[in-house]
Design a protein around this motif. Sequence first.
Motif, PDB file in Angstrom:
ATOM      1  N   MET A  32       0.830  -1.209   0.000  1.00 58.33           N
ATOM      2  CA  MET A  32       0.000   0.000   0.000  1.00 58.33           C
ATOM      3  C   MET A  32       0.864   1.258   0.000  1.00 58.33           C
ATOM      4  O   MET A  32       1.824   1.332   0.767  1.00 58.33           O
ATOM      5  N   ASP A  33       0.510   2.212  -0.822  1.00 56.95           N
ATOM      6  CA  ASP A  33       1.114   3.540  -0.757  1.00 56.95           C
ATOM      7  C   ASP A  33       0.249   4.412   0.129  1.00 56.95           C
ATOM      8  O   ASP A  33      -0.978   4.437  -0.030  1.00 56.95           O
ATOM      9  N   LEU A  34       0.887   5.112   1.043  1.00 56.79           N
ATOM     10  CA  LEU A  34       0.165   6.065   1.884  1.00 56.79           C
ATOM     11  C   LEU A  34       0.495   7.467   1.401  1.00 56.79           C
ATOM     12  O   LEU A  34       1.661   7.830   1.274  1.00 56.79           O
ATOM     13  N   ASP A  35      -0.552   8.225   1.113  1.00 54.29           N
ATOM     14  CA  ASP A  35      -0.371   9.580   0.606  1.00 54.29           C
ATOM     15  C   ASP A  35      -0.632  10.609   1.692  1.00 54.29           C
ATOM     16  O   ASP A  35      -1.471  10.402   2.570  1.00 54.29           O
ATOM     17  N   GLY A  36       0.115  11.704   1.592  1.00 51.61           N
ATOM     18  CA  GLY A  36      -0.169  12.874   2.425  1.00 51.61           C
ATOM     19  C   GLY A  36      -1.249  13.661   1.695  1.00 51.61           C
ATOM     20  O   GLY A  36      -2.296  13.136   1.362  1.00 51.61           O
ATOM     21  N   GLU A  37      -0.944  14.885   1.376  1.00 46.95           N
ATOM     22  CA  GLU A  37      -1.898  15.705   0.630  1.00 46.95           C
ATOM     23  C   GLU A  37      -1.652  15.514  -0.860  1.00 46.95           C
ATOM     24  O   GLU A  37      -0.593  15.830  -1.355  1.00 46.95           O
ATOM     25  N   SER A  38      -2.643  14.995  -1.552  1.00 50.71           N
ATOM     26  CA  SER A  38      -2.568  14.827  -3.000  1.00 50.71           C
ATOM     27  C   SER A  38      -3.720  15.607  -3.618  1.00 50.71           C
ATOM     28  O   SER A  38      -4.809  15.669  -3.056  1.00 50.71           O
ATOM     29  N   GLU A  39      -3.455  16.210  -4.761  1.00 46.55           N
ATOM     30  CA  GLU A  39      -4.485  17.001  -5.427  1.00 46.55           C
ATOM     31  C   GLU A  39      -4.184  17.053  -6.915  1.00 46.55           C
ATOM     32  O   GLU A  39      -3.146  16.594  -7.355  1.00 46.55           O
ATOM     33  N   ARG A  40      -5.069  17.609  -7.685  1.00 46.01           N
ATOM     34  CA  ARG A  40      -4.861  17.763  -9.123  1.00 46.01           C
ATOM     35  C   ARG A  40      -4.619  19.246  -9.445  1.00 46.01           C
ATOM     36  O   ARG A  40      -5.229  20.134  -8.855  1.00 46.01           O
ATOM     37  N   ASN A  41      -3.714  19.477 -10.397  1.00 40.78           N
ATOM     38  CA  ASN A  41      -3.440  20.857 -10.812  1.00 40.78           C
ATOM     39  C   ASN A  41      -4.438  21.280 -11.894  1.00 40.78           C
ATOM     40  O   ASN A  41      -5.346  20.519 -12.239  1.00 40.78           O
ATOM     41  N   SER A  42      -4.258  22.448 -12.434  1.00 37.29           N
ATOM     42  CA  SER A  42      -5.220  22.986 -13.412  1.00 37.29           C
ATOM     43  C   SER A  42      -5.215  22.208 -14.730  1.00 37.29           C
ATOM     44  O   SER A  42      -6.136  22.345 -15.533  1.00 37.29           O
ATOM     45  N   LEU A  43      -4.202  21.388 -14.976  1.00 39.50           N
ATOM     46  CA  LEU A  43      -4.159  20.548 -16.173  1.00 39.50           C
ATOM     47  C   LEU A  43      -4.762  19.166 -15.912  1.00 39.50           C
ATOM     48  O   LEU A  43      -4.782  18.318 -16.793  1.00 39.50           O
ATOM     49  N   GLY A  44      -5.246  18.949 -14.689  1.00 41.27           N
ATOM     50  CA  GLY A  44      -5.836  17.665 -14.335  1.00 41.27           C
ATOM     51  C   GLY A  44      -4.813  16.611 -13.945  1.00 41.27           C
ATOM     52  O   GLY A  44      -5.155  15.449 -13.752  1.00 41.27           O
ATOM     53  N   GLN A  45      -3.544  17.020 -13.819  1.00 39.91           N
ATOM     54  CA  GLN A  45      -2.502  16.072 -13.438  1.00 39.91           C
ATOM     55  C   GLN A  45      -2.467  15.916 -11.919  1.00 39.91           C
ATOM     56  O   GLN A  45      -2.629  16.890 -11.185  1.00 39.91           O
ATOM     57  N   LEU A  46      -2.236  14.699 -11.492  1.00 36.43           N
ATOM     58  CA  LEU A  46      -2.162  14.421 -10.058  1.00 36.43           C
ATOM     59  C   LEU A  46      -0.832  14.893  -9.497  1.00 36.43           C
ATOM     60  O   LEU A  46       0.229  14.562 -10.027  1.00 36.43           O
ATOM     61  N   ILE A  47      -0.908  15.677  -8.459  1.00 32.17           N
ATOM     62  CA  ILE A  47       0.263  16.065  -7.679  1.00 32.17           C
ATOM     63  C   ILE A  47       0.184  15.221  -6.415  1.00 32.17           C
ATOM     64  O   ILE A  47      -0.710  15.411  -5.585  1.00 32.17           O
ATOM     65  N   ARG A  48       1.080  14.277  -6.309  1.00 31.25           N
ATOM     66  CA  ARG A  48       0.969  13.258  -5.263  1.00 31.25           C
ATOM     67  C   ARG A  48       2.093  13.387  -4.251  1.00 31.25           C
ATOM     68  O   ARG A  48       3.253  13.521  -4.609  1.00 31.25           O
ATOM     69  N   ASP A  49       1.724  13.280  -2.991  1.00 32.69           N
ATOM     70  CA  ASP A  49       2.689  13.312  -1.891  1.00 32.69           C
ATOM     71  C   ASP A  49       2.683  11.936  -1.216  1.00 32.69           C
ATOM     72  O   ASP A  49       1.959  11.713  -0.255  1.00 32.69           O
ATOM     73  N   ARG A  50       3.449  10.999  -1.790  1.00 33.20           N
ATOM     74  CA  ARG A  50       3.534   9.671  -1.185  1.00 33.20           C
ATOM     75  C   ARG A  50       4.471   9.764   0.013  1.00 33.20           C
ATOM     76  O   ARG A  50       5.634  10.114  -0.120  1.00 33.20           O
ATOM     77  N   VAL A  51       3.944   9.424   1.190  1.00 36.00           N
ATOM     78  CA  VAL A  51       4.737   9.553   2.412  1.00 36.00           C
ATOM     79  C   VAL A  51       5.332   8.231   2.873  1.00 36.00           C
ATOM     80  O   VAL A  51       6.311   8.221   3.615  1.00 36.00           O
ATOM     81  N   ALA A  52       4.755   7.099   2.452  1.00 43.10           N
ATOM     82  CA  ALA A  52       5.285   5.796   2.866  1.00 43.10           C
ATOM     83  C   ALA A  52       4.675   4.682   2.036  1.00 43.10           C
ATOM     84  O   ALA A  52       3.610   4.850   1.436  1.00 43.10           O
ATOM     85  N   THR A  53       5.361   3.554   2.013  1.00 41.17           N
ATOM     86  CA  THR A  53       4.822   2.333   1.426  1.00 41.17           C
ATOM     87  C   THR A  53       4.789   1.290   2.537  1.00 41.17           C
ATOM     88  O   THR A  53       5.802   1.055   3.196  1.00 41.17           O
ATOM     89  N   LYS A  54       3.638   0.722   2.773  1.00 38.76           N
ATOM     90  CA  LYS A  54       3.433  -0.227   3.875  1.00 38.76           C
ATOM     91  C   LYS A  54       2.876  -1.531   3.332  1.00 38.76           C
ATOM     92  O   LYS A  54       2.392  -1.605   2.215  1.00 38.76           O
ATOM     93  N   ARG A  55       2.930  -2.564   4.179  1.00 37.77           N
ATOM     94  CA  ARG A  55       2.389  -3.870   3.826  1.00 37.77           C
ATOM     95  C   ARG A  55       1.179  -4.193   4.699  1.00 37.77           C
ATOM     96  O   ARG A  55       1.153  -3.872   5.880  1.00 37.77           O
ATOM     97  N   LYS A  56       0.197  -4.852   4.091  1.00 38.00           N
ATOM     98  CA  LYS A  56      -0.908  -5.448   4.836  1.00 38.00           C
ATOM     99  C   LYS A  56      -0.870  -6.940   4.515  1.00 38.00           C
ATOM    100  O   LYS A  56      -0.841  -7.327   3.351  1.00 38.00           O
TER     101      LYS A  56
END
Length: 117
Positions: free
Chosen positions: A23-47
């Motif tokens: 699993m990727d855990l995201d902080g604050e992620s949002e889309r810019n005016s072009l519709g592109q995802l601006i992603r803040d991946r803070v960690a990768t964890k296992r379940k």
Amino acid sequence: MENLIAIDGMALPVPDAITVTIMDLDGESERNSLGQLIRDRVATKRKVEVEYKKLDGPTMRTVLEKVEPVFFALAYPDPYTGGRRTITAYCGDRSVPIKYIRNGQIYWNVKLSMTER
């Protein structure tokens, strides 16, 4: 295959199924005016989800007692590394339906969901 799953160094019975989710855990992620995802991946964890079928009462109790602490060391086969990995984890849901009763003895199914801290 022995020792597929161990908690705090103690091997549990060989499970009927193991599912590992990366699993990727995201902080604050949002889309810019072009519709592109601006992603803040803070960690990768296992379940790690483990399923047992037809456990007798004493074995069921042992399994549930091992996942009772708030956190524990979980060793499992990791598909990403191809080897054994140990993480600090906690157990969320524990689904424990009765499978059947034979000669007064209850046999249980159990599904455990353990997530990396």
